[in-house]
Design an enzyme around this catalytic site. Structure first.
Site, PDB file in Angstrom:
ATOM      1  CE  LYS A   1     -10.075  -2.705   4.837  1.00  0.00           C
ATOM      2  NZ  LYS A   1     -11.203  -2.243   4.002  1.00  0.00           N
TER       3      LYS A   1
ATOM      4  NE  ARG B   1     -10.715   4.151   5.269  1.00  0.00           N
ATOM      5  CZ  ARG B   1     -10.382   3.221   6.150  1.00  0.00           C
ATOM      6  NH1 ARG B   1      -9.793   2.114   5.764  1.00  0.00           N
ATOM      7  NH2 ARG B   1     -10.638   3.398   7.430  1.00  0.00           N
TER       8      ARG B   1
HETATM    9  C1  YH5 Z   1     -12.838   0.801   3.278  1.00  0.00           C
HETATM   10  O1  YH5 Z   1     -12.311  -0.171   2.722  1.00  0.00           O
HETATM   11  N1  YH5 Z   1     -12.371   0.222   5.723  1.00  0.00           N
HETATM   12  S1  YH5 Z   1     -12.357   0.393   8.446  1.00  0.00           S
HETATM   13  C2  YH5 Z   1      -9.157  -4.561   9.206  1.00  0.00           C
HETATM   14  C3  YH5 Z   1      -7.785  -4.543   9.051  1.00  0.00           C
HETATM   15  C4  YH5 Z   1      -7.141  -3.438   8.526  1.00  0.00           C
HETATM   16  C5  YH5 Z   1      -7.903  -2.338   8.165  1.00  0.00           C
HETATM   17  C6  YH5 Z   1      -6.023  -5.476  10.274  1.00  0.00           C
HETATM   18  N2  YH5 Z   1     -13.405   2.002   6.561  1.00  0.00           N
HETATM   19  C7  YH5 Z   1     -12.859   0.970   4.689  1.00  0.00           C
HETATM   20  O2  YH5 Z   1      -9.540  -0.166   7.476  1.00  0.00           O
HETATM   21  N3  YH5 Z   1     -14.076   3.035   4.464  1.00  0.00           N
HETATM   22  C8  YH5 Z   1     -12.718   0.879   6.828  1.00  0.00           C
HETATM   23  O3  YH5 Z   1      -7.081  -5.658   9.398  1.00  0.00           O
HETATM   24  C9  YH5 Z   1     -13.491   2.084   5.220  1.00  0.00           C
HETATM   25  N4  YH5 Z   1     -13.447   1.792   2.559  1.00  0.00           N
HETATM   26  C10 YH5 Z   1     -14.046   2.857   3.126  1.00  0.00           C
HETATM   27  N5  YH5 Z   1     -14.621   3.767   2.341  1.00  0.00           N
HETATM   28  C11 YH5 Z   1     -11.524  -1.188   8.271  1.00  0.00           C
HETATM   29  C12 YH5 Z   1     -10.077  -1.133   7.987  1.00  0.00           C
HETATM   30  C13 YH5 Z   1      -9.280  -2.343   8.348  1.00  0.00           C
HETATM   31  C14 YH5 Z   1      -9.900  -3.454   8.870  1.00  0.00           C
END
Ligand code: YH5
Length: 262
Positions: free
Chosen positions: A204, A240
């Protein structure tokens, strides 16, 4: 929990999961690397992302879900804010509803109760399109905890059993760097609610706020591992992640250190 992103605008996979074949190869790899569950997502919730309708979301998720379920009993969660998508995914063999709106849609608590499956209630301030504009809290830990316990009460009032409810502070969802860090530090306090804690910091953007050289998601493995270890030490039940092998190894080393003699 290994992330299987089925969106065409895949933020961290550069579109490599665009085809079913690639998505499945990714799923089998995560299983081989030690994932205990997979999280399938067909709607992008990254900051600024546009909404997608249920039909399009299901067209992305169901083929992969059916193909994985045909060959594996691994628990599968579906990352969706739509009750109709959760319902169709459960009918196709999904086990867990992962909802970044914490059952915020019309009828969602009732649908969750009817499905009777475990639900992940995640905290988000605002909505994906605008949530990173000006996040504000007086006390981020107290507000996130109170929101999550209130959503758990709403789910239970609709008939979902307490033991089916997991909670997640929603790292990066309407939070500044300081908010994210405060929530990571507060993992143990959130786990004290008694609900199993799910934690997702993998790749993230807050990591790039600490390390400006990590502008690309793929450059954030070190930071993702640091956050995963901190959350696990605080008692998180589910982490996750995109990078399953590396996270499994880091957790095994932390566990060996913590469990050692002298
Ligand atoms: C979460 O924390 N996150 S989708 C931006 C990024 C990298 C990754 C490049 N669904 C979560 O993973 N479900 C998502 O920057 C989730 N917890 C739960 N339970 C976003 C994501 C991400 C966004």
């Amino acid at each position: 929990m290994g992330i299987l992103n089925l969106t065409p605008d895949s933020f961290s996979d550069g579109g490599e999961n665009a085809t079913l074949k690639a998505a499945l190869a990714h799923a089998w790899a995560m299983i081989a690397e030690g994932a205990d569950m997979l999280d399938l997502g067909g709607e992008s919730t990254r900051p600024g992302a546009a909404p997608v309708d249920a039909e399009a979301e299901l067209a992305r998720v169901l083929p992969a879900l059916r193909a994985i379920r045909a060959e594996s009993d691994i628990p599968i969660s579906v990352d969706t804010m739509k009750p109709e998508v959760a319902r169709a995914a459960m009918a196709a063999g999904a086990d867990i509803w992962n909802d970044v709106t914490a059952l915020g849609a019309d009828g969602a608590p009732e649908t969750a109760a009817e499905l009777g499956a475990p639900v992940i209630l995640m905290h988000m301030q605002g909505e994906p399109r605008t949530m990173q504009k000006a996040p504000h809290y007086d006390d981020v830990v107290a507000e996130v905890r109170d929101f999550l316990t209130a959503r758990a009460e709403a789910a239970m009032a609709a008939g979902l059993k307490r033991e089916k409810i997991w909670i997640d502070p929603g790292i990066g969802f309407g939070k500044t760097l300081d908010h994210n860090l405060a929530l990571i530090r507060a993992t143990a306090a959130l786990a004290e609610t008694g609900f199993p804690l799910v934690f997702g910091a993998s790749r993230k953007r807050f990591i790039a706020a600490i390390d400006p050289k990590a502008q690309e998601a793929q450059q954030r493995l070190g930071g993702s591992l640091a956050a995963a270890l901190a959350a696990a030490r605080g008692g998180a039940a589910v982490i996750r992640v995109h990078d399953v092998a590396e996270t499994v190894q880091a957790l095994a080393v932390q566990r060996a250190i913590d469990g050692g003699e002298g």
